[in-house]
Design an enzyme around this catalytic site. Structure first.
Site, short mmCIF file in Angstrom:
data_model
loop_
_atom_site.label_atom_id
_atom_site.label_comp_id
_atom_site.label_asym_id
_atom_site.label_seq_id
_atom_site.Cartn_x
_atom_site.Cartn_y
_atom_site.Cartn_z
N ARG B 30 4.17 -3.47 -15.70
CA ARG B 30 3.02 -4.38 -15.74
C ARG B 30 2.42 -4.52 -14.33
O ARG B 30 1.33 -4.04 -14.08
CB ARG B 30 3.47 -5.74 -16.30
CG ARG B 30 2.34 -6.62 -16.77
CD ARG B 30 1.68 -7.42 -15.64
NE ARG B 30 2.63 -8.29 -14.95
CZ ARG B 30 2.34 -8.91 -13.82
NH1 ARG B 30 1.17 -8.76 -13.23
NH2 ARG B 30 3.25 -9.67 -13.23
N ASP B 31 3.16 -5.12 -13.42
CA ASP B 31 2.61 -5.37 -12.09
C ASP B 31 2.40 -4.06 -11.34
O ASP B 31 1.45 -3.92 -10.56
CB ASP B 31 3.56 -6.29 -11.32
CG ASP B 31 2.86 -7.09 -10.22
OD1 ASP B 31 1.67 -6.83 -9.97
OD2 ASP B 31 3.49 -7.96 -9.62
N HIS B 226 9.24 -14.46 -7.77
CA HIS B 226 8.54 -13.18 -7.82
C HIS B 226 8.01 -12.94 -6.40
O HIS B 226 7.09 -13.60 -5.96
CB HIS B 226 7.40 -13.29 -8.85
CG HIS B 226 6.48 -12.12 -8.95
ND1 HIS B 226 6.46 -11.28 -10.04
CD2 HIS B 226 5.52 -11.64 -8.11
CE1 HIS B 226 5.54 -10.34 -9.88
NE2 HIS B 226 4.95 -10.54 -8.71
N HIS B 228 6.75 -10.27 -3.20
CA HIS B 228 6.23 -8.97 -2.78
C HIS B 228 6.76 -8.67 -1.39
O HIS B 228 7.02 -9.57 -0.60
CB HIS B 228 4.69 -8.99 -2.80
CG HIS B 228 4.13 -8.84 -4.17
ND1 HIS B 228 3.37 -7.76 -4.56
CD2 HIS B 228 4.24 -9.62 -5.27
CE1 HIS B 228 3.02 -7.89 -5.83
NE2 HIS B 228 3.54 -9.01 -6.28
N CYS B 259 -2.17 -6.12 -6.15
CA CYS B 259 -3.13 -6.91 -6.91
C CYS B 259 -4.51 -6.62 -6.38
O CYS B 259 -4.78 -6.78 -5.21
CB CYS B 259 -2.82 -8.40 -6.77
SG CYS B 259 -4.07 -9.46 -7.54
#
Lengths: 329, 329
Positions: B30-31, B226, B228, B259
């Site tokens: 997904r990400d 979550h 990064h 993103c």
């Protein structure tokens, strides 16, 4: 060899300690270059040191005092040390493999001698061709040499324990062995111990166990940490060591480094990311992060084929980031 | 859309929790893929999920239930979810941007719906074109929908707070804002909150501050993290979150991710290195590290031009490494 340039006295080094919360020592010129076969030009090494010092780095391991025929990269050790010693407020460190190297360091006026032995017997034999007990004896001879010097000419002596958290040959290293050699170096006269995860085997829990165990054995002797980021856990290990009271860390600009006698070893933790980590946590290092990132250019233009690491260099500082000194105002 | 395949019931998910100490959720599908313009073939996505599940991964965010015309990468959401649901013991998650996506997730039988809003007003407007209060209202509508379902068909509802530790547009994010929206999602019916450092701005100290502040506001509601790895601090932040009691982490295989509405954002933390970190610290994740590394091949052969990260993949496991289950014997 003559005693060169102005020497930063021990009293002045105490000053350095008072203006930073965590000492960061850049070791790219030694640990990063020791396995680079192409010669990194002497004037570029000096430019690297000067640019880093201008960015606020207060501690640099500038060379290794090994015979030039063994490691030609360090043929210019004298010029590099002399140039580094001319920079006000910079602690100049050099690796010394033996008494002869230590004598050379004393003659050159190096502030801090970094003697390294391995806790792993196999790695010590491969790396310096000595039994560990012979390394301890050599360390004692170096400490003995330093004791004969007047206080203001006596360098600090770092006792380094490499492969203290794992070895590519032996695998796991017993904590009791780390403690044994930590105590041996402490009793022989180390001013500070440097515990190294040479091959990047450790995780934060092991770091806590090892540093706490060693600290319990050596009392008030300061412990420093030298981590490699081989498996990505380097900075997580830094936070674990910080929790154990460690306030001095090695790292190399852009994560240069490795060890030819430690298969699978890759670079040191990334100095630039380390400084960002510490700054973000509220620890002063004295380093200007933007200025530091510019120093990478000096390294990359001289080593076009080397692997360069670093998140901060890739992404830049967070928007509106205020460094620790700005946050404290 | 019909309800498909065997569903892992909530009771079975409790079983998953009982055999791992820390839940790791792989979000690369997904990400990692949401900004990849080339279509990753459906059968290869399924191969990725199956291989990871075979390696012991128990939680995978397999797709995003957005309109396919907005993100063509997820045109195959139904097939991917259906295939994932056939794998015994795997928790299947999907991102849902709104009530419509949530309804689709319910119809498909997804186990856990991941609704994400941004704490940063600017980022929320850019990302989902809504005011934050409108996002909270939409979340309430989703929670309301789920309450109408019988217990054994009701998916878990994750309330995600992105840019909770910094924003590429706004810079620093106030903790009071994170707490405000955490409480809002908790009161609206979140089963768990996911606090995200979407652009990799945070260091461990900030992580501790934010997670402790949120935990104090939402009581016993579980918090997940979550991170990064944009500036290299991702795994250090994991250890900080662990210290705050967080026991569920997102990460993406090989650090895929980013993103498009967060300039400078790079990948998620590396799932493989996260699993190694946790295993090295004695936390069971259920994942077989060697087998996990092999899954990277599926991703890299389908994305030959993507950036792949990971220390464990580069260096391999330490010699004679014994995983946590072996150490416990």
């Amino acid at each position: 060899m003559k005693n060169v340039g102005p020497i930063l006295r021990l009293a002045e080094m105490a000053d350095i300690n008072s203006i930073v919360d965590v000492q960061v020592c850049e070791v790219g010129l030694r640990d990063g270059l020791q396995n680079v076969t192409e010669y990194f030009p002497c004037d570029q090494k000096i430019a690297w040191i000067q640019a880093e010092a201008a960015a606020g780095v207060r501690s640099i391991e500038v060379t290794s005092l090994v015979p030039a025929k063994l490691v030609p990269q360090f043929v210019d050790a004298q010029q590099v040390v002399e140039a580094a010693l001319r920079i006000p407020g910079l602690e100049v460190l050099a690796l010394v493999p033996n008494l002869k190297g230590a004598q050379r360091g004393v003659d050159l006026g190096v502030h801090t001698l970094n003697f390294v032995m391995s806790v792993s017997r196999t790695h010590n034999l491969k790396n310096v061709r000595r039994e560990r007990e012979e390394s301890v004896e050599e360390f004692s001879r170096i400490a003995g040499l330093l004791k004969t010097l007047p206080q203001d000419r006596r360098p600090r002596l770092l006792g380094g324990l490499s492969t203290a958290l794992g070895c590519s040959y032996e695998g796991q290293i017993e904590i009791v062995d780390v403690c044994r050699y930590a105590v041996a170096l402490a009793e022989a006269g180390a001013d500070e111990l440097m515990i190294a995860d040479t091959v990047g085997y450790a995780g934060p829990r092991q770091v806590r166990e090892v540093f706490k165990a060693v600290a319990a054995e050596v009392g008030s002797l300061p412990l420093a940490a030298h981590f490699h980021d081989t498996r990505g856990l380097g900075l997580a290990n830094v936070t674990a060591a910080l929790e154990c009271g460690v306030r001095r860390f090695d790292a190399s600009l852009a994560g240069l480094g490795g060890c030819q006698f430690a298969p699978g070893a890759t670079g040191n933790i990334v100095f630039d990311d380390l400084c960002f980590l510490l700054d973000s946590m509220g620890y002063r290092t004295g380093v200007n992060l933007d200025q530091l990132l510019e120093v990478r250019d000096i390294v990359s233009r001289n080593l076009p084929n080397a692997a360069f690491y670093g998140g901060l260099a890739r992404a830049g500082l967070p928007r509106h980031y205020r460094c620790v000194d700005e946050r404290l105002i």
